[in-house]
Design an enzyme around this catalytic site. Structure first.
Site, mmCIF file in Angstrom:
data_model
loop_
_atom_site.group_PDB
_atom_site.id
_atom_site.type_symbol
_atom_site.label_atom_id
_atom_site.label_comp_id
_atom_site.label_asym_id
_atom_site.label_seq_id
_atom_site.Cartn_x
_atom_site.Cartn_y
_atom_site.Cartn_z
ATOM 1 N N ILE A 475 0.835 -1.207 0.000
ATOM 2 C CA ILE A 475 0.000 0.000 0.000
ATOM 3 C C ILE A 475 0.870 1.258 0.000
ATOM 4 O O ILE A 475 0.449 2.331 0.428
ATOM 5 C CB ILE A 475 -1.000 -0.012 1.175
ATOM 6 N N THR A 477 4.050 0.813 1.157
ATOM 7 C CA THR A 477 4.867 0.511 2.326
ATOM 8 C C THR A 477 6.237 -0.059 1.986
ATOM 9 O O THR A 477 7.141 -0.004 2.809
ATOM 10 C CB THR A 477 4.109 -0.514 3.183
ATOM 11 N N PRO A 626 15.862 -0.763 6.260
ATOM 12 C CA PRO A 626 15.872 0.517 6.996
ATOM 13 C C PRO A 626 15.394 1.699 6.151
ATOM 14 O O PRO A 626 14.880 2.665 6.702
ATOM 15 C CB PRO A 626 17.350 0.698 7.370
ATOM 16 N N GLU A 699 2.689 1.740 11.917
ATOM 17 C CA GLU A 699 1.753 2.445 12.795
ATOM 18 C C GLU A 699 2.454 2.999 14.030
ATOM 19 O O GLU A 699 2.030 4.016 14.572
ATOM 20 C CB GLU A 699 0.609 1.506 13.179
HETATM 21 MO MO1 MOS Z 1 -4.456 -0.184 9.351
HETATM 22 S S1 MOS Z 1 -5.766 0.999 10.334
HETATM 23 O O1 MOS Z 1 -4.885 -1.760 9.500
HETATM 24 O O2 MOS Z 1 -4.472 0.092 7.697
#
Ligand code: MOS
Length: 739
Positions: A475, A477, A626, A699
């Site tokens: 996503i 990431t 990293p 997160e």
């Molecule tokens: Mo997260 S709130 O599981 O994308």
């Protein structure tokens, strides 16, 4: 592969590829515009028509009539799917608000029609000709008015944070009453929206009974199951494909109306239909992070030992919705013999509240970590020393459960050194730079590490190229890259000999991207499949000994060395496996930690806040890459700036909707708002978490940032704002006198 004992030495520990700051393997596609996002997949199905969603203009009530005649006669219109054409569609397992069907309206901008036309412009023009009559009924829209009588309600975010309605250890009330130093304060956080760059978008095409949906979704398996349930068809007849995703932040965890209506529109028109949800519809049509009111009480001895801690949170949601689990970190973060947490839920008629980046902890820490700062001040202690004094290495509610690893103290101490914390003046409103009041603040960051099953298929061809297939998503990431790094490390290859294919429901089911669990679990699934591939290769090449080495594209044992690709001379080799977990997650508390540091400047005349510096020191197990991990953390820190200073959905309490439903009026940080940001990762490897010894950071980076900013603003001004976002109107009239 079942992971039920702590990881020993394994091939990942070589760290030839894993753990290196590797450029994204998909970066060149994204920067050259050749990575197709859902709406751009012109080639997947011919003759695509365009769908435009019509949203309800009321928040609660029913549609009494819908006149489609003018819209149907408009140029280019192919078909119109109306909510009155069908009964309310079944609500899937993970949706709360019904997505379509029937005359009942449960929230503003609920989808009521899809206009399908030859072009986007024609669909939009025709949608404006749809005439709808409604019968409005009163709704519950005023959270502050409903909160005082909201009943207790437990729940989990489904993402590793949760709490029962009430949880007690010891005797909180008695201990709090007896505590010589105490704080009782209430904090509020507003409704927030994900505001990801790429909207919800889908193209659907039917072949007989089977539908394929090219979409943008974080959780492929969930989307497949939930679309099947919503359309009342078998999951075997649904294929989901989502290889590139322009951000989600939890908004794309769930099936939404773009996919549902693209499928219905394609069925009705007999041709592929593409739907991008219009930006102004996204906020009220989908999910958001619910506002909270959080009361925190902390009691301590004069030397700063917490004896009593309580966190009580209230949030609102639609009927059948769950509370924002804002108390969850308070159950785990600090020691204290007498504890109370509780959650209340006000039933409301605003759009659905659900997961947004670090549901629970993100808003919960925005309150708890201001409270810790306030308490440190009452005690006359340094905020870091106060947190260190109340550190715990066990779950404070269940002391038999140790943390698998917990270096929160190290995060805070290293952060203090790097940030120059010793230069902070603990007395607020003392430091000036021209017309700016300068302050420093810090907060602890905390987010759990979730373990969840994840599978992958790996293939080897005669050239020695390894291809990984899994329905895992990227996503934004860096998933493509860490999966390639994992397979390269396991098979002894350079990263350019690995091909990674993601996001297709025809591939093995993975953990998906949510709750910062994606990196550790999806790579562990690839690890498991690669272990199998290594065994198969060794066997095919006639290596019988246990210590076969895979490196430099070769397979070696003793003095025999064979090219890896030779194992596939007789045809490609395919193997599949998954990682699943035993009860290490129950035996140990697994979490990630951070020390967040902020220097803020508040204009003495206007009250506007500017962030000057930010630092996060993170302890999150092995960092697989990293470079991409740093990107995740600075992105999350940036989102934390938004939460602290600007993000807030304004509620129209009469008509029941979020007023600022576009990116012009829902403010998020821009480049000019973001100063120097630094991220440090502690050198860790957590053998309890998985064979990868990794955890998540995506997160963790937002968890605690808001409070660190609030504490810096307080240190600058001496005015404590407990109501987010900290906009200038909330402290302007209380700032220190200018002359
Ligand atoms: Mo997260 S709130 O599981 O994308």
């Amino acid at each position: 592969m079942k992971f039920d004992t702590p990881a020993g030495q394994n091939p990942i520990d070589q760290l030839k590829v894993v753990g290196r700051p590797t450029d994204r393997i998909d970066g060149k596609f994204k920067t050259t515009g050749t990575a197709p996002y859902a709406y751009e997949r012109h080639d997947v199905a011919p003759h695509q028509a365009y769908g435009y969603i019509v949203g309800s203009a009321i928040a609660k009530g029913r549609i009494t009539s819908m006149d489609l005649s003018a819209a149907k006669a408009a140029p280019g219109v192919v078909t119109i799917v109306s909510t009155l054409d069908m009964p309310k569609l079944p609500v899937s397992k993970r949706n709360i608000a019904p997505l379509f069907g029937g005359a009942e309206i449960d929230h503003y901008h609920q989808a009521i029609a899809l206009v399908v036309a030859e072009t986007f412009e024609q669909a939009r023009a025709a949608a404006n000709l749809v005439r709808v009559q409604y019968a409005r009924t009163p709704g519950r829209f005023d959270f502050a008015a409903l909160a005082p009588t909201a009943p207790l309600e437990g729940g989990s975010s489904g993402e590793g944070s949760g709490a029962p309605p009430v949880d007690r250890v010891g005797n909180f009330e008695g201990a709090f009453a007896a505590a010589p130093v105490k704080l009782d304060a209430t904090y509020t956080t507003p409704d927030e929206t994900h505001a990801m760059m790429e909207p919800f978008a889908s193209i659907a095409a039917w072949q007989g009974d089977k539908v394929t949906v090219w979409t943008s979704n974080q959780m492929i398996t969930w989307a497949k199951e939930d679309l099947a349930k919503t359309l009342s068809i078998s999951a075997d007849n649904v294929r989901i494909d989502s290889p590139y995703i322009g951000g989600g932040f939890g908004g794309k965890l769930f099936l939404r109306t773009d996919a549902t209506l693209a499928a219905l529109g394609a069925k009705a028109s007999g041709r592929p239909v593409k739907v991008a949800m219009q930006r102004p519809l996204m906020i009220n049509n989908s999910t958001h992070r619910s506002a909270t009111i959080q009361r925190i009480r902390i009691g301590a001895t004069r030397d700063g030992t917490i004896t009593a801690i309580a966190h009580e949170s209230t949030s609102g949601n639609l009927p059948h919705g769950k509370p924002e689990t804002a108390v969850s970190q308070t159950k785990l973060l600090y020691a204290g013999a007498n504890r109370l947490t509780s959650m209340r839920l006000a039933v409301m008629d605003l759009p659905e509240g659900n997961a947004m980046r670090a549901p629970g902890e993100a808003p919960g820490l925005m309150a708890l970590e201001i409270a810790m700062d306030e308490m440190a001040e009452k005690l006359g202690m340094d905020p870091i020393d106060f947190r260190v004094k109340n550190d715990t290495q066990v779950d404070p509610e269940k002391p038999e459960r140790k943390y698998s690893q917990r270096q929160l103290i190290e995060c805070m101490r290293q952060g203090a050194d790097r940030f120059g914390w010793s230069k902070r003046n603990p007395k607020p409103a003392q430091v000036r730079d021209g017309q700016w009041l300068i302050g420093m603040g810090m907060a602890a960051g905390f987010r759990n590490n979730m373990l969840t099953k994840s599978g992958a298929k790996v293939s080897l061809d005669h050239r020695g190229v390894v291809t990984v297939r899994t329905d895992m998503t990227d996503i934004g990431t860096g998933t493509y890259t860490i999966i390639a790094q994992t397979a390269a490390e396991m098979m002894g290859l350079p990263i350019d000999r690995v091909v990674v294919l993601l996001g297709d429901s025809d591939f093995p089911a993975s953990a998906g991207s949510g709750g910062q669990w994606g990196a550790n679990n999806s790579t562990a699934g690839v690890y498991a499949a690669c272990i199998k591939l290594r065994e198969t290769v060794a066997q095919k090449l006639g290596f019988n000994s246990g210590d076969v080495e895979f490196s430099g594209g070769k397979v070696r044992a003793g003095n025999r060395s064979v090219a890896l690709g030779d194992a596939a001379k007789g045809g490609d080799i395919h193997v599949e496996d998954h990682i699943e977990y035993g009860d290490l997650g129950k035996q140990y508390q697994q979490s990630t930690f951070a020390g967040h540091f902020v220097e803020a400047a508040v204009n003495a005349y206007t009250g506007e806040t500017r962030i000057r510096r930010m630092l996060a020191v993170c302890a999150a197990g092995r960092i697989l890459n990293p470079k991409s991990a740093r990107s995740q953390v600075i992105g999350a820190m940036t989102m934390g700036v938004g939460a602290a200073l600007m993000e807030e959905l304004a509620v129209d309490k009469r008509f029941g909707f979020f007023v600022n439903h576009d990116l012009a009026t829902y403010e998020v940080p821009v480049h000019a708002d973001i100063p120097h940001q630094e991220v440090i990762f502690l050198d860790e490897a957590d053998a309890i978490s998985s064979p990868m010894k990794a955890k998540g950071v995506g997160e963790l980076g937002i968890c605690g940032v808001g409070a660190a900013i609030a504490n810096a603003v307080y240190n600058a001004t001496g005015v404590r704002v407990r109501d987010y976002p900290i906009t200038l109107d909330k402290h302007l009239d209380r700032l220190p006198a200018i002359a």
